[in-house]
Motif scaffolding. Structure first.
Motif, PDB file in Angstrom:
ATOM      1  N   GLY A  55       0.824  -1.208   0.000  1.00  0.00           N
ATOM      2  CA  GLY A  55       0.000   0.000   0.000  1.00  0.00           C
ATOM      3  C   GLY A  55       0.859   1.259   0.000  1.00  0.00           C
ATOM      4  O   GLY A  55       0.561   2.234  -0.714  1.00  0.00           O
ATOM      5  N   SER A  56       1.927   1.243   0.777  1.00  0.00           N
ATOM      6  CA  SER A  56       2.852   2.382   0.797  1.00  0.00           C
ATOM      7  C   SER A  56       3.562   2.548  -0.541  1.00  0.00           C
ATOM      8  O   SER A  56       3.733   3.671  -1.034  1.00  0.00           O
ATOM      9  N   ILE A  57       3.957   1.438  -1.154  1.00  0.00           N
ATOM     10  CA  ILE A  57       4.609   1.499  -2.466  1.00  0.00           C
ATOM     11  C   ILE A  57       3.644   2.030  -3.519  1.00  0.00           C
ATOM     12  O   ILE A  57       4.017   2.832  -4.381  1.00  0.00           O
ATOM     13  N   LYS A  58       2.390   1.591  -3.450  1.00  0.00           N
ATOM     14  CA  LYS A  58       1.381   2.053  -4.413  1.00  0.00           C
ATOM     15  C   LYS A  58       1.212   3.574  -4.340  1.00  0.00           C
ATOM     16  O   LYS A  58       1.078   4.243  -5.367  1.00  0.00           O
ATOM     17  N   LYS A  59       1.214   4.128  -3.121  1.00  0.00           N
ATOM     18  CA  LYS A  59       1.086   5.584  -2.980  1.00  0.00           C
ATOM     19  C   LYS A  59       2.222   6.304  -3.667  1.00  0.00           C
ATOM     20  O   LYS A  59       2.011   7.329  -4.332  1.00  0.00           O
ATOM     21  N   GLN A  60       3.432   5.778  -3.522  1.00  0.00           N
ATOM     22  CA  GLN A  60       4.583   6.427  -4.167  1.00  0.00           C
ATOM     23  C   GLN A  60       4.501   6.299  -5.679  1.00  0.00           C
ATOM     24  O   GLN A  60       4.859   7.221  -6.409  1.00  0.00           O
ATOM     25  N   ILE A  61       4.038   5.153  -6.168  1.00  0.00           N
ATOM     26  CA  ILE A  61       3.885   4.980  -7.611  1.00  0.00           C
ATOM     27  C   ILE A  61       2.855   5.959  -8.151  1.00  0.00           C
ATOM     28  O   ILE A  61       3.042   6.576  -9.201  1.00  0.00           O
ATOM     29  N   CYS A  62       1.758   6.131  -7.427  1.00  0.00           N
ATOM     30  CA  CYS A  62       0.672   6.992  -7.889  1.00  0.00           C
ATOM     31  C   CYS A  62       1.063   8.465  -7.900  1.00  0.00           C
ATOM     32  O   CYS A  62       0.466   9.261  -8.620  1.00  0.00           O
ATOM     33  N   LEU A  63       2.049   8.849  -7.120  1.00  0.00           N
ATOM     34  CA  LEU A  63       2.544  10.228  -7.173  1.00  0.00           C
ATOM     35  C   LEU A  63       3.158  10.525  -8.546  1.00  0.00           C
ATOM     36  O   LEU A  63       3.103  11.645  -9.039  1.00  0.00           O
ATOM     37  N   GLN A  64       3.730   9.496  -9.176  1.00  0.00           N
ATOM     38  CA  GLN A  64       4.355   9.669 -10.491  1.00  0.00           C
ATOM     39  C   GLN A  64       3.367   9.372 -11.623  1.00  0.00           C
ATOM     40  O   GLN A  64       3.363  10.049 -12.641  1.00  0.00           O
ATOM     41  N   GLU A  65       2.521   8.363 -11.434  1.00  0.00           N
ATOM     42  CA  GLU A  65       1.642   7.924 -12.520  1.00  0.00           C
ATOM     43  C   GLU A  65       0.289   8.623 -12.511  1.00  0.00           C
ATOM     44  O   GLU A  65      -0.520   8.447 -13.422  1.00  0.00           O
ATOM     45  N   ARG A  66      -0.016   9.381 -11.444  1.00  0.00           N
ATOM     46  CA  ARG A  66      -1.291  10.098 -11.346  1.00  0.00           C
ATOM     47  C   ARG A  66      -2.482   9.142 -11.447  1.00  0.00           C
ATOM     48  O   ARG A  66      -3.431   9.365 -12.179  1.00  0.00           O
ATOM     49  N   CYS A  67      -2.387   8.041 -10.717  1.00  0.00           N
ATOM     50  CA  CYS A  67      -3.463   7.042 -10.791  1.00  0.00           C
ATOM     51  C   CYS A  67      -4.474   7.262  -9.674  1.00  0.00           C
ATOM     52  O   CYS A  67      -4.263   8.080  -8.792  1.00  0.00           O
TER      53      CYS A  67
END
Length: 410
Positions: free
Chosen positions: A398-410
């Protein structure tokens, strides 16, 4: 004139002078230009620290860099700044991912040391291209690379300087050159700078005059960042796929294996594939599997034993696949392994290579600690996670997903 009219006349006069004084003060003290539209750029300053430059003149260069930095929004997701000095050798002061706010960045600029030797401009350009703009040191694929080079003389090896400049241009790095004093070689400056040279070459009489070009330099730098963001981030980015790869270190404990498969499936389902253009892939064999959408790959997950040699081959295959994907594609890798694997020198080297080409996250399934593990975090302050009693695999993903979404705007 009646007394009331006299009072009104003087009141209006006072108000008028107050307004004039206010606007005069504001206009005389405001910055004539500031890059306001949240640009995205990776900017590296290369400062001449040769023997022909005195310490006081070198400090004027640092003050100039501070004033330019003041014109830009500095953050992890906007403008990043790196700095190197060059003389007989190249001395990196700090990288693009060293400082993520303006206050700490300006403090870091003040601490840059003066050297005072030769003028090896070619080495500085090569170092900026190979090291400063690299992914490991904070370079971003969707951010335009801009090199601002300041020099007061002719380089030690003119042929090498021009050759390294050509290689830099092939990497699509915009180069702005500032020549100080009349001793510079105008032809060499034009050869180093991007084209047209009329836009990317500045000349000043002395280091004290650097402040006179701050606004013009800021405007042109800001313009380059805007153009790159408009072209890449808003246009091509919609057509590019981003890839999220899970490297699964197969474990012997059935409970952990089952929890891991469920957690990966849950994370995959939370992404909107059509919105993020994300492709998921799984590596759990020595050969790289074909990327598949969503969580179809979960059928391939089987419990078993992974030896160090097999994991090393897996990471080698992963690195080759990262090199094969087109430039501009965001690549994120999540590696699951035991903490003891990080202590294996060869595995750690392979992880370092993967980190140089992607956003790497390591999830340790045991509490074994390795003192060098944080060196893997090229893009993030924290990229190594440990599963424990209070921290589950779901929490970590869940923490990794948040960081990914900061870049991918998901």
């Amino acid at each position: 004139m009646r007394f009331s009219d006299w009072i009104m006349f003087h009141f209006r006069t006072i108000i008028f002078f107050m307004i004039v004084h206010h606007f005069y003060f504001v206009l005389s003290n405001k910055d004539t230009y500031y890059c306001r539209r949240r640009p995205i750029a990776d900017i590296v300053f290369a400062l001449d620290s040769s023997a022909s430059i005195h310490r006081e003149q070198f400090l004027q260069q640092l003050q100039f860099v501070e004033q330019v930095v003041d014109k830009f929004p500095i953050s992890e997701n906007e403008v990043r700044v790196g700095l190197l000095t060059f003389s007989y050798h190249v001395y990196p002061a700090f990288h693009l991912n060293t400082f993520v706010d303006k206050k700490s960045l300006k403090h870091g600029i003040k601490r840059v040391s003066y050297v005072g030797e030769g003028t090896h401009t070619a080495e500085a350009i090569a170092y900026a291209r190979d090291i400063m703009f690299s992914a490991r040191n904070g370079g971003r694929k969707l951010a335009p690379d801009i090199l601002i080079l300041i020099t007061d003389g002719i380089s030690e090896n003119k042929t090498a300087t021009i050759y390294e400049s050509k290689l830099l241009k092939q990497e699509e790095v915009k180069t702005i050159v500032i020549g100080v004093s009349s001793g510079v070689d105008r032809f060499e400056l034009q050869a180093i700078a991007s084209t047209p040279s009329s836009r990317f070459v500045f000349s000043v009489d002395n280091f004290g005059s650097l402040k006179t070009i701050i606004d013009d330099l800021t405007y042109k730098t800001c313009k380059e960042s805007k153009q790159a963001v408009t072209k890449k981030d808003r246009g091509e980015r919609k057509q590019l796929l981003s890839r999220l790869t899970f490297v699964y270190d197969q474990v012997t404990t059935a409970n952990v294996d089952k929890e891991l498969r469920k957690s990966i499936a849950l994370m995959a389902k939370q992404f909107d594939v059509h919105k993020t253009k994300m492709v998921f892939s799984l590596l759990n064999q020595p050969d790289v599997t074909t990327p598949q959408r969503r969580h179809v790959f979960l059928n391939n997950l089987q419990p078993g034993i992974t030896k160090s040699s097999r994991l090393r081959k897996l990471l080698k295959s992963l690195y080759k696949s990262l090199l094969a994907f087109p430039r501009g594609q965001t690549q994120t890798v999540v590696v699951f392994l035991y903490g003891k694997h990080l202590q294996n020198t060869r595995i750690f080297e392979e992880l370092n290579r993967v980190s140089s080409m992607s956003n790497l996250y390591v999830v340790k399934l045991s509490r074994t600690f390795y003192y060098k593990e944080n060196d893997l975090c090229a893009f993030h302050r924290h990229c190594v996670y440990t599963v424990g009693k209070k921290v589950s695999i779901n929490d970590i993903l869940g923490s990794i997903k948040k960081q990914i979404c900061l870049q991918e705007r998901c």
